[in-house]
Design an enzyme around this catalytic site. Structure first.
Site, PDB file in Angstrom:
ATOM      1  N   TYR A 195      43.403  -3.137 -25.826  1.00 14.45           N
ATOM      2  CA  TYR A 195      42.815  -2.119 -24.721  1.00 14.45           C
ATOM      3  C   TYR A 195      41.423  -2.272 -24.528  1.00 14.45           C
ATOM      4  O   TYR A 195      41.048  -2.129 -23.266  1.00 14.45           O
ATOM      5  CB  TYR A 195      43.155  -0.783 -25.636  1.00 14.45           C
ATOM      6  CG  TYR A 195      44.311  -0.110 -25.532  1.00 14.45           C
ATOM      7  CD1 TYR A 195      45.422  -1.012 -25.772  1.00 14.45           C
ATOM      8  CD2 TYR A 195      44.477   1.217 -24.971  1.00 14.45           C
ATOM      9  CE1 TYR A 195      46.784  -0.175 -25.577  1.00 14.45           C
ATOM     10  CE2 TYR A 195      45.608   1.676 -24.643  1.00 14.45           C
ATOM     11  CZ  TYR A 195      46.593   1.125 -25.046  1.00 14.45           C
ATOM     12  OH  TYR A 195      47.856   1.664 -24.777  1.00 14.45           O
TER      13      TYR A 195
ATOM     14  N   ASN B 134      50.879   8.661 -27.287  1.00 12.78           N
ATOM     15  CA  ASN B 134      51.982   8.954 -26.159  1.00 12.78           C
ATOM     16  C   ASN B 134      52.575  10.345 -26.493  1.00 12.78           C
ATOM     17  O   ASN B 134      52.384  10.839 -27.696  1.00 12.78           O
ATOM     18  CB  ASN B 134      53.155   7.908 -26.108  1.00 12.78           C
ATOM     19  CG  ASN B 134      52.929   6.649 -25.547  1.00 12.78           C
ATOM     20  OD1 ASN B 134      52.046   6.502 -24.532  1.00 12.78           O
ATOM     21  ND2 ASN B 134      53.178   5.602 -26.183  1.00 12.78           N
TER      22      ASN B 134
ATOM     23  N   HIS C 237      49.668   3.105 -17.338  1.00 11.81           N
ATOM     24  CA  HIS C 237      49.003   4.321 -17.364  1.00 11.81           C
ATOM     25  C   HIS C 237      47.963   4.300 -16.357  1.00 11.81           C
ATOM     26  O   HIS C 237      46.972   4.938 -16.454  1.00 11.81           O
ATOM     27  CB  HIS C 237      48.210   4.472 -18.982  1.00 11.81           C
ATOM     28  CG  HIS C 237      49.223   4.386 -20.016  1.00 11.81           C
ATOM     29  ND1 HIS C 237      49.844   5.579 -20.456  1.00 11.81           N
ATOM     30  CD2 HIS C 237      49.580   3.380 -21.011  1.00 11.81           C
ATOM     31  CE1 HIS C 237      50.644   4.883 -21.676  1.00 11.81           C
ATOM     32  NE2 HIS C 237      50.341   3.783 -21.820  1.00 11.81           N
TER      33      HIS C 237
END
Length: 488
Positions: A337, A127, A54
């Site tokens: 993350y 997404n 990303h």
């Protein structure tokens, strides 16, 4: 040909590299799983300072407005009143390419949304597709490696892409999405967003529900063909960034309507599909869409680096009334993350303005975290850096974010439990059969264009078997198209 033994970084043999360790079959992941944590932690540190995935992104500020009462399902304060507005920050992105990549390429799109709620920041990381390629986070580093630039050739290699997919039959559903007509959005404004994962909502009575998020674009779906995408990417690599920036600057504010699918927690065990499998959807006939509110983007960032590049999203940033489900991929991302952001931006990245919570005075989280690189909050001489204490420092509430989940069984690297309709191909076939004849032709052409470039016949055959298993006509067409391209 015998293979070498796979080992951990310390040289210990790996018993299972396909399934993460869980608390019983279908239970949450265990922090004692050295292989999972080691792979994810190492994967997050492969690039500096660009995001590993990303990397190429665009973003804007806006607001979320509640339009429908959902208090029967969640006690989250930002959803508790019709008409209530919450400031948001939404980052769009491609997945596989680097920061300098083009926008108009065939790739999933990230849809990462930060709600600046009165109870703290809530990050919903999703997404533009409702499913993903894999169902277990232990396979994520391997999957991304197969899609990234080859370490020798320096470019994406069809041999790597399709070889991994040949060994990951669960990817067939997402491949059908990616290679279909929605694989290249015309712009970020003209695509849907999905939470993709399954989350848990809890109401003020302590009742639990599993939910899936659907952000439906109010601009309508618009997509590009492979030929259109190639032309636009060559002429203007920044096409999606330009479109979003200019639309907001001229007052054409993009918006999405949020719907959720809601499953009472008690129904999860006997549902025909594993409701926590990221490669599966919940058919709308089983759990209809229920409207929640409207998301609007109305302000561009003033500085792309400070606000877009330094923005950090972590799906473990929950608020009371919203928590995680046993979704394995979500469980892995709860660690990965946040760890990636601590590596990229430092342990104090939550003090940056774009990431700072607005629920507390001055945008400063009230806890006992101190020091570290770029620390801006170190505490006064009278502040203590431990808890509990006898002074006036912040204290725990004793209130759980959500309803507890029961677990049972033995620890170990369990495969996910099978439900009655669980296989890797059924939903991919259902998606194919929903397509028009023209859509099927384009899907087959897109798949064959990449698969025909693979050098190994056994890899091609394994992938063809997946399409045959999804639908006989699907497999036949792909096989014929691949053969024609290789013989032509």
């Amino acid at each position: 040909m015998s293979k070498r033994t796979l080992t951990t970084e310390s040289g210990a043999p790996v018993a299972d590299n396909q399934n993460s360790a869980t608390a019983g079959v279908g239970g949450p992941l265990l922090i004692q799983d050295q292989q999972l944590l080691e792979k994810l932690a190492r994967f997050n540190r492969e690039r500096i300072p660009e995001r590993v995935v990303h990397a190429r992104g665009s973003a804007a500020y806006g607001y979320f407005e509640v339009t429908d009462d959902v208090t029967a399902y969640t006690s989250a304060a930002f959803l508790n009143t019709v008409g209530k507005k919450t400031e948001t920050f939404l980052r769009f992105s491609t997945v596989a390419d680097s920061l300098g990549g083009a926008d108009a390429v065939r790739d999933p799109r990230g849809f990462a949304l930060k709600f600046y709620t009165e109870e703290g920041n809530y990050d919903l990381v999703g997404n533009n597709t409702p499913v993903f390629f894999i169902k277990d986070p232990i396979k994520f580093p391997d999957f991304i490696h197969s899609q990234k630039r080859d370490p020798f050739t320096g470019k994406q290699e069809p041999d790597n892409v399709w070889d991994f997919w040949a060994h990951a039959p669960e990817a067939t559903h997402q491949i059908t999405w990616l290679m279909g007509d929605r694989g290249i959005p015309a712009s970020y404004r003209h695509m849907n967003g999905y939470g993709s994962h399954t989350y848990q909502w809890t109401n003020d009575k302590g009742e639990a529900f599993f939910v899936k998020y659907h952000f439906k674009t109010n601009q309508g779906i618009r997509c590009l063909s492979s030929e259109q995408g190639a032309e636009i990417a060559g002429n203007d690599p920044n096409s999606h960034q330009t479109d979003l920036l200019q639309a907001i600057e001229r007052g054409v504010y993009p918006s999405w309507t949020l719907y959720v699918q809601i499953m009472p927690a008690a129904e999860a065990a006997d549902y025909r599909f594993n409701p926590f499998d990221l490669t599966k959807v919940w058919p709308h006939g089983d759990y209809p869409l229920q409207r929640v509110g409207r998301l609007v983007l109305d302000r561009n960032p003033d500085n792309v680096f400070a606000e877009v590049e330094q923005s950090a999203f972590s799906p473990n940033n929950f608020v009371p009334g919203i928590t995680a489900s046993p979704d394995k991929m979500l469980q892995g991302r709860l660690f990965a993350y946040a760890d990636a952001q601590r590596y990229r931006l430092g342990v104090n990245h939550t003090q940056l303005p774009v990431n700072a919570p607005k629920a507390v005075s001055g945008g400063r989280a009230d806890n006992y975290g101190r020091d570290g690189f770029m620390a801006t909050r170190n505490g006064a001489r009278t502040d203590k850096n431990y808890e509990p204490n006898s002074y006036a420092g912040p204290a725990e509430t004793g209130l759980a974010l959500g309803a507890p989940k029961a677990v049972s069984g033995y620890t170990g690297t369990h495969a996910a439990p099978l439900h009655t309709k669980d296989d890797d191909f059924f939903q991919a076939g259902e998606l194919y059969r929903l397509m028009s004849e023209a859509e099927k032709e384009r899907l087959v052409a897109n798949i064959a264009g990449g698969l025909s470039q693979v050098s190994r016949e056994d890899v091609i055959e394994k992938n063809l078997a997946h399409f045959h298993a999804a639908d006989a006509d699907y497999g036949k067409r792909v096989e014929e198209a691949v053969r024609a391209l290789r013989e032509g």
